[in-house]
Design an enzyme around this catalytic site. Sequence first.
Site, PDB file in Angstrom:
ATOM      1  N   CYS A  54       0.884  -1.167   0.000  1.00 53.66           N
ATOM      2  CA  CYS A  54       0.000   0.000   0.000  1.00 53.66           C
ATOM      3  C   CYS A  54       0.919   1.212   0.000  1.00 53.66           C
ATOM      4  CB  CYS A  54      -0.906   0.011   1.224  1.00 53.66           C
ATOM      5  SG  CYS A  54      -1.835   1.553   1.397  1.00 53.66           S
ATOM      6  N   CYS A  62      -0.623   4.428   2.211  1.00 52.43           N
ATOM      7  CA  CYS A  62      -0.661   4.384   3.684  1.00 52.43           C
ATOM      8  C   CYS A  62      -0.136   3.013   4.076  1.00 52.43           C
ATOM      9  CB  CYS A  62      -2.035   4.731   4.253  1.00 52.43           C
ATOM     10  SG  CYS A  62      -3.466   3.939   3.499  1.00 52.43           S
ATOM     11  N   SER A  63      -0.955   2.167   4.651  1.00 57.35           N
ATOM     12  CA  SER A  63      -0.463   0.831   5.011  1.00 57.35           C
ATOM     13  C   SER A  63      -1.601  -0.179   5.000  1.00 57.35           C
ATOM     14  CB  SER A  63       0.192   0.860   6.400  1.00 57.35           C
ATOM     15  OG  SER A  63       1.237   1.800   6.459  1.00 57.35           O
ATOM     16  N   CYS A  64      -2.490  -0.094   4.008  1.00 58.92           N
ATOM     17  CA  CYS A  64      -3.638  -1.007   3.934  1.00 58.92           C
ATOM     18  C   CYS A  64      -3.155  -2.455   3.900  1.00 58.92           C
ATOM     19  CB  CYS A  64      -4.475  -0.689   2.699  1.00 58.92           C
ATOM     20  SG  CYS A  64      -5.203   0.962   2.751  1.00 58.92           S
TER      21      CYS A  64
END
Lengths: 218, 218, 209, 209
Positions: free
Chosen positions: D113, D116-118
């Site tokens: 991701c 962000c950090s999905c």
Amino acid sequence: MNGVHDMGGMHGLGAIAPDPNEPLFHADWESRVLAMTLAVGAWGRWNIDMSRHARESIPGPDYLRMGYYEKWLVGLVELVVAAGLVTEREVASGRPADGSRLSPPLAADRVAFAIAAGGPATRDVDAPRPFPIGETVRARNLNPTGHTRLPRYARGRVGVIERDHGVHVFPDTNAHGLGEQPRRLYGVRFTARELWGEDANGRDSVHLDLWDAYLEPA
Amino acid sequence: MNGVHDMGGMHGLGAIAPDPNEPLFHADWESRVLAMTLAVGAWGRWNIDMSRHARESIPGPDYLRMGYYEKWLVGLVELVVAAGLVTEREVASGRPADGSRLSPPLAADRVAFAIAAGGPATRDVDAPRPFPIGETVRARNLNPTGHTRLPRYARGRVGVIERDHGVHVFPDTNAHGLGEQPRRLYGVRFTARELWGEDANGRDSVHLDLWDAYLEPA
Amino acid sequence: MHDHDQAPGHGHEHGQDPPSELALRVKALETLLVEKGLVDPAALDAIIDTYAHKVGPRNGARVVARSWVDPDYRARLLKDATAAITELGYTGRQGEHMIAVENTTDVHNLVVCTLCSCYPWPVLGLPPTWYKSSPYRSRAVIDPRGVLAEFGLTLPADTEIRVWDSTAEVRYLVIPQRPAGTEHLDEDALTALVNRDSMIGVALAGEPT
Amino acid sequence: MHDHDQAPGHGHEHGQDPPSELALRVKALETLLVEKGLVDPAALDAIIDTYAHKVGPRNGARVVARSWVDPDYRARLLKDATAAITELGYTGRQGEHMIAVENTTDVHNLVVCTLCSCYPWPVLGLPPTWYKSSPYRSRAVIDPRGVLAEFGLTLPADTEIRVWDSTAEVRYLVIPQRPAGTEHLDEDALTALVNRDSMIGVALAGEPT
């Protein structure tokens, strides 16, 4: 916004350095930040796009310096203050301004259910299907100052529609209180060479999920 | 390299905050860093492209955090060590490893002359003139891991050749000890809408100086 | 908005709080370079003296004022800025390849270096902190009107803005418009109206400095 | 190369040196939120307990192992991963819209991701630090082979790499290849071979964890 959070394709940010013995949390405060963010979220005063935007709005130098849960902490403070749940003065002092006490919407015995329920982003509404599977499309060159989920590295690049994910909440409006405005979401395949030039491996590809508003016929 | 130094078009890096009463140097050490960089440069052990690359190779989070002269300091240490003029051990200890003493190439009474002379980047060599003035060109989508002066925001964008600046040293090779490989340099005009999309002002433009190797027929 | 709202990129440059650790590192490096005979401390002093007292925006102001009073000079400046500026004795490092761009009632020019901090030293001296800062470098190309507004300069929407990103060794000098009502002033008096910022393009000429 | 070579983005997350100032800020915020009745501290404990003990990569390993032994399940997983994963009871937050992508001898999949950090929490739990870090997020899309090499995984140049950038609410689970020589193992035993990293795509299955 073209923030440092939109870092796909950048060099010079260091080694990855995976730690095979990494604990789930490196300190108790990390777990409390995670839990608070989820628990206060149950008030329903903001949506996931607003919370992402709160974190990506952290100034670039701070964003790159901070660890993950520090960004969550800053984002959470931003959200609770913007929602009027607490005041900046209360955050600074650590004390409630008055004695009134609310009742938390998320009780301990409902946590398992709430996590398991989640919150789908699909909406059961009619929406145009402008691109058929297999269609060649170009990601538009959009540079909004607000929230978007169209990464810079894909803008202006040509790809192929691979999947129709159905109709999903549109982050670009939802993050700014302008409504969910659900639109069709597509899985789009871009060749690595289209994205990065002729030196890229000719077999490789990058796949992004992009709303129809991000796309135009190629 | 796609480093944070290539920041044209980014949002979220703060307010500009000009200081009308700004001193030329904010502390003595800033002036000494400037002077040392110029004076050690007189040894001729590196070129301007190498010194730019030394600074842009500072890891992203540090690059955004550091002030200008701190980046110069880090770059200077990098350069003198890489050139073998001093060792890392000497930098760490602050003391020469032995008693041998060289003779500085830049004496005080030659400073005014050296600064006034400068160092032109043009080279009096034949070079192809692939694009005539007025030609429409596309900036290539190059993403090298090394030094380049083609900003990300212009890659893949279409512009018009406005000026022929003559034949200039090519930074992409010169920064890496691969020779000056002089090539033709052009002034290229891009409309703001081509670079940033339809929301940009239709009258505005951005002008970049780009070597022919960065360009292809549109 | 945030609890981290200090202007970024300025951390060590506003001087309220001299970063002694940096000063110590610099002093140690200078001592080492001097002891090894790599630099002459008197040469360092001479370099600093040059940019503190000899090379600065008064040079560029002279070029601009001359171009306001001497149409032939202006023509030479627009045709070959390097040569025209050399006529006035301002040559050298970071000014080897000059181009002058003129503001008119229809066109406004703005200079930036998005990739580092390239700047025409022989005519403007060393750049100010804001010119070297991430906020200016990042936004001048994508939002020149917003940037100018932060300097208190709002241009009509139908003014064409040309942004010059100094990506090579060519350096740009903006020739601001001669202020109205200055017909009676001579070149020396005009020079005082040409402030540094007007030659970068973030201000108009006219405020005596 | 530099005198600032600490891996960036990890500043506060390796825990060698607990950042007490951050811990204090968090404690103060929690106290405030509890006193105002905005959160129930027991609910916070329950959330932490969920991700510490109930939701983690063992869930995803079960999905993968099942897909290895049950061709019908594999077909359902590839056709509608959300439904097939729900069959095994792994549903919820950050896994509402799942897609499973399968590695073959010709194709390797990698999930990132960049914005962000999905990450697919119901099947993999909370993401590791490296997944959330700037180095991984920045380079996975432009240099997947270099990234894999940092994990000790070198793929043939003629293997096709598909990188999945999780830019929306769709979450991706990589189905690694079943290791050779595991024909005798049952689903439970196979589960132990499916490590977390193999379901992100930075490792192969096969190392019991």
